[in-house]
Each structure stands twice: as C-alpha cells, then as structure tokens.
Scaffold this motif. Structure first.
Motif, short mmCIF file in Angstrom:
data_model
loop_
_atom_site.label_atom_id
_atom_site.label_comp_id
_atom_site.label_asym_id
_atom_site.label_seq_id
_atom_site.Cartn_x
_atom_site.Cartn_y
_atom_site.Cartn_z
N TYR A 73 -2.60 2.54 -13.80
CA TYR A 73 -2.73 3.99 -13.92
C TYR A 73 -1.74 4.65 -12.98
O TYR A 73 -1.42 4.12 -11.92
CB TYR A 73 -4.14 4.45 -13.50
CG TYR A 73 -5.24 4.15 -14.48
CD1 TYR A 73 -5.94 2.95 -14.45
CD2 TYR A 73 -5.60 5.10 -15.44
CE1 TYR A 73 -6.96 2.70 -15.34
CE2 TYR A 73 -6.63 4.85 -16.33
CZ TYR A 73 -7.31 3.66 -16.28
OH TYR A 73 -8.33 3.41 -17.16
N LEU A 131 -5.08 11.49 -13.37
CA LEU A 131 -5.02 10.04 -13.54
C LEU A 131 -4.78 9.72 -15.01
O LEU A 131 -5.54 10.13 -15.88
CB LEU A 131 -6.35 9.43 -13.09
CG LEU A 131 -6.42 7.94 -12.83
CD1 LEU A 131 -5.58 7.58 -11.62
CD2 LEU A 131 -7.86 7.54 -12.60
N PHE A 164 -11.24 -0.49 -9.50
CA PHE A 164 -9.91 -0.04 -9.09
C PHE A 164 -9.47 -0.65 -7.77
O PHE A 164 -10.29 -0.85 -6.86
CB PHE A 164 -9.88 1.48 -8.96
CG PHE A 164 -9.86 2.20 -10.28
CD1 PHE A 164 -11.01 2.32 -11.04
CD2 PHE A 164 -8.68 2.74 -10.77
CE1 PHE A 164 -10.99 2.97 -12.27
CE2 PHE A 164 -8.64 3.40 -11.99
CZ PHE A 164 -9.80 3.52 -12.74
N GLY A 165 -8.17 -0.88 -7.66
CA GLY A 165 -7.59 -1.24 -6.38
C GLY A 165 -7.42 0.00 -5.52
O GLY A 165 -7.68 1.11 -5.96
N PRO A 166 -6.94 -0.19 -4.30
CA PRO A 166 -6.83 0.92 -3.35
C PRO A 166 -5.63 1.83 -3.61
O PRO A 166 -5.53 2.89 -3.01
CB PRO A 166 -6.68 0.22 -2.01
CG PRO A 166 -6.07 -1.09 -2.35
CD PRO A 166 -6.62 -1.48 -3.68
N ARG A 193 1.03 3.96 -2.84
CA ARG A 193 1.63 5.29 -2.73
C ARG A 193 3.14 5.15 -2.71
O ARG A 193 3.70 4.67 -1.73
CB ARG A 193 1.10 5.99 -1.48
CG ARG A 193 -0.32 6.47 -1.68
CD ARG A 193 -1.19 6.34 -0.45
NE ARG A 193 -2.57 6.63 -0.78
CZ ARG A 193 -3.44 5.75 -1.30
NH1 ARG A 193 -3.07 4.49 -1.51
NH2 ARG A 193 -4.66 6.09 -1.59
N LYS A 246 0.83 -1.19 0.00
CA LYS A 246 0.00 0.00 0.00
C LYS A 246 0.87 1.26 0.00
O LYS A 246 0.52 2.27 -0.61
CB LYS A 246 -0.92 0.01 1.22
CG LYS A 246 -2.00 1.07 1.14
CD LYS A 246 -3.08 0.86 2.18
CE LYS A 246 -4.18 1.91 2.00
NZ LYS A 246 -5.28 1.75 2.97
N GLN A 304 -1.38 8.26 -10.84
CA GLN A 304 -2.04 9.48 -10.40
C GLN A 304 -1.00 10.39 -9.77
O GLN A 304 -0.39 10.04 -8.76
CB GLN A 304 -3.15 9.17 -9.39
CG GLN A 304 -3.98 10.40 -9.01
CD GLN A 304 -5.12 10.08 -8.08
OE1 GLN A 304 -4.96 9.40 -7.07
NE2 GLN A 304 -6.32 10.57 -8.40
N PHE A 363 -2.40 2.99 -9.47
CA PHE A 363 -3.63 2.22 -9.31
C PHE A 363 -3.67 1.09 -10.34
O PHE A 363 -3.40 1.30 -11.53
CB PHE A 363 -4.87 3.10 -9.54
CG PHE A 363 -5.16 4.04 -8.41
CD1 PHE A 363 -4.81 5.37 -8.50
CD2 PHE A 363 -5.79 3.59 -7.26
CE1 PHE A 363 -5.07 6.26 -7.46
CE2 PHE A 363 -6.06 4.46 -6.21
CZ PHE A 363 -5.69 5.80 -6.32
N LYS A 397 -3.54 14.86 -8.65
CA LYS A 397 -4.66 13.93 -8.79
C LYS A 397 -4.98 13.58 -10.23
O LYS A 397 -6.00 12.95 -10.49
CB LYS A 397 -5.93 14.48 -8.11
CG LYS A 397 -5.79 14.72 -6.63
CD LYS A 397 -5.90 13.42 -5.85
CE LYS A 397 -5.98 13.69 -4.36
NZ LYS A 397 -6.25 12.47 -3.60
#
Lengths: 114, 115
Positions: free
Chosen positions: A35, A43, A105-107, A110, A9, A37, A90, A41
């Motif tokens: 993707y 994407l 989408f997955g979470p 980062r 994550k 981002q 993502f 923000k």
C-alpha cells in the motif's frame, strides 16, 4: 516476534535513484500486499500477491516492480525515483486471498525523495 | 465504483468522553466492513469487522460499531475514550462478491484526546 516486518524504516534518497523495500511476514499467510499512504494519510493498494502470484496490479507506474521470492516475502523495487514517490509504504499480509480476511500491516517505510 | 466516506477529518474529545466516528459507504451490495486504527508511526491494526448477523459488532480496546443498512453507515463508537486512543482511524470496505477482493479505505479521521 514481529508479524510483518519491513526494512528499512526510513529511506531518504535523491531523485533518479533506484531503491528497494523489503517485507517479510512470519504468520504463514498466503497473501501479501503493498500500500501507499500519501501525505494526507490516504491509503491505496498498489499490488497484491497470492502464493507468489501477482493478483492485483493497480494503476502504478512501471517504475515500481514487486517481487515475491517466496510466500513469506514481498519486496518492492522502485526505479528512477521521483519527488511524487515520497510517501509511507506499507506491506500487509492476510491468511488468504479474500476480501473478508483481516490484513496485518507492517510498521511502514517512510520514503523521502529529494 | 465503491467508495468510503469519513466526513470528519479531525475530531477532538476529552479523556473519558464518548466517541463516535462516522463512516458511510457507497456500494452495490452490502460489502464487508472494517475499522482499522493507526497509532502514530505505526502500521494499521484491525479494530473490528462486520460480515453478517448482529449489526452491533464488538472489537478490541472497547470499541464497537453499528451497521445500518438504511443509512449505508458503519459508525465506530467508544463510551469512554482513553488518552492512548489518540490515533488515525480508517474505515474500509471489501467486496462481498468475487472480483478484485481489494479493500478500499476511507481517508481517515484523526482523533485527538485532551487530558
């Protein structure tokens, strides 16, 4: 049960390192995506695989290499990480390779490159 | 090239107030149209989509969107906003004719809900 999962994550690493992000979907979908981002923000699609075959490869540095060992998994390997790679990545999947398909989408992962 | 414009970067509304988020697209033909929502720290979730037919589309969580061909718009609305609606909202378009089949996203509108 999580439909689209990503690991890790969070990922903090030094410039120049190589890292991988894993993605798995348990929806039985044929198509998977990566993707990016950015900090604003925005994407943007990077890659898309359909039935383990690369379909979309946007203008992405070749330091980024996706791999799909089977339809349920799409991993992203990044070589020689740069500061500009810091972003949220993502993974997504859809039933089929078609613009009208809903994407799940997955979470997100980062990634912070120091 | 296709593009999606969300003119409002940030909108603040009070809980219970109505909401309209704007989306305009530039495309050769009417594309497939989507609204996705991203809650803080989460991935994106589809709210609704338009393919054809009735230009008023109902979605989840009480949202609706209206397609207006003459204005190349697909605005998202909700009559009464709840605090849990605070999130980032993305409009997206997908090509109707064969080709890359990829979605193009707008830059998002951040919604803040005041109590």
């Amino acid at each position: 049960d999580t439909a689209v999962s990503q690991t890790p994550k969070y990922l903090v690493t030094q410039m120049g390192n190589d890292k991988s992000i894993k993605c798995e979907q348990n929806l039985g979908h044929d198509t998977m995506y990566w993707y990016k981002q950015d900090s604003k923000k925005f994407l943007k699609i990077m890659f898309s695989y359909n039935n383990k075959e690369l379909i979309i490869n946007e203008t992405v540095p070749n330091r980024f290499s996706p791999k799909s060992p089977d339809k349920a998994h799409l991993n992203l390997h990044i070589n020689s990480l740069e500061l500009g790679d810091s972003a949220v990545y993502f993974c997504a999947s859809s039933q089929a390779w078609a613009a009208e398909e809903t994407q799940y989408f997955g979470p997100g992962t980062r990634l912070l490159v120091l | 090239a296709q593009s999606v414009t969300q003119p409002d970067i940030h909108i603040t509304v009070s809980e219970g107030a109505s909401l309209e988020l704007r989306c305009n697209y530039s495309y050769g033909a009417t594309p497939y149209l989507f609204w996705y929502v991203q809650s803080p720290g989460q991935g994106l979730q589809l709210l609704l989509k338009y393919f054809s037919g009735d230009t008023l589309v109902q979605g989840i969580k009480g949202f609706e969107a209206e397609f207006k061909r003459s204005q190349s718009s697909f605005n998202l609305r909700k009559p009464s906003v709840h605090w849990s609606d605070a999130a980032e909202y993305f409009c997206a378009v997908g090509p109707r004719q064969g080709g890359s089949e990829k979605l193009v996203f707008g830059k998002g509108t951040k919604l803040t809900v005041n109590p």
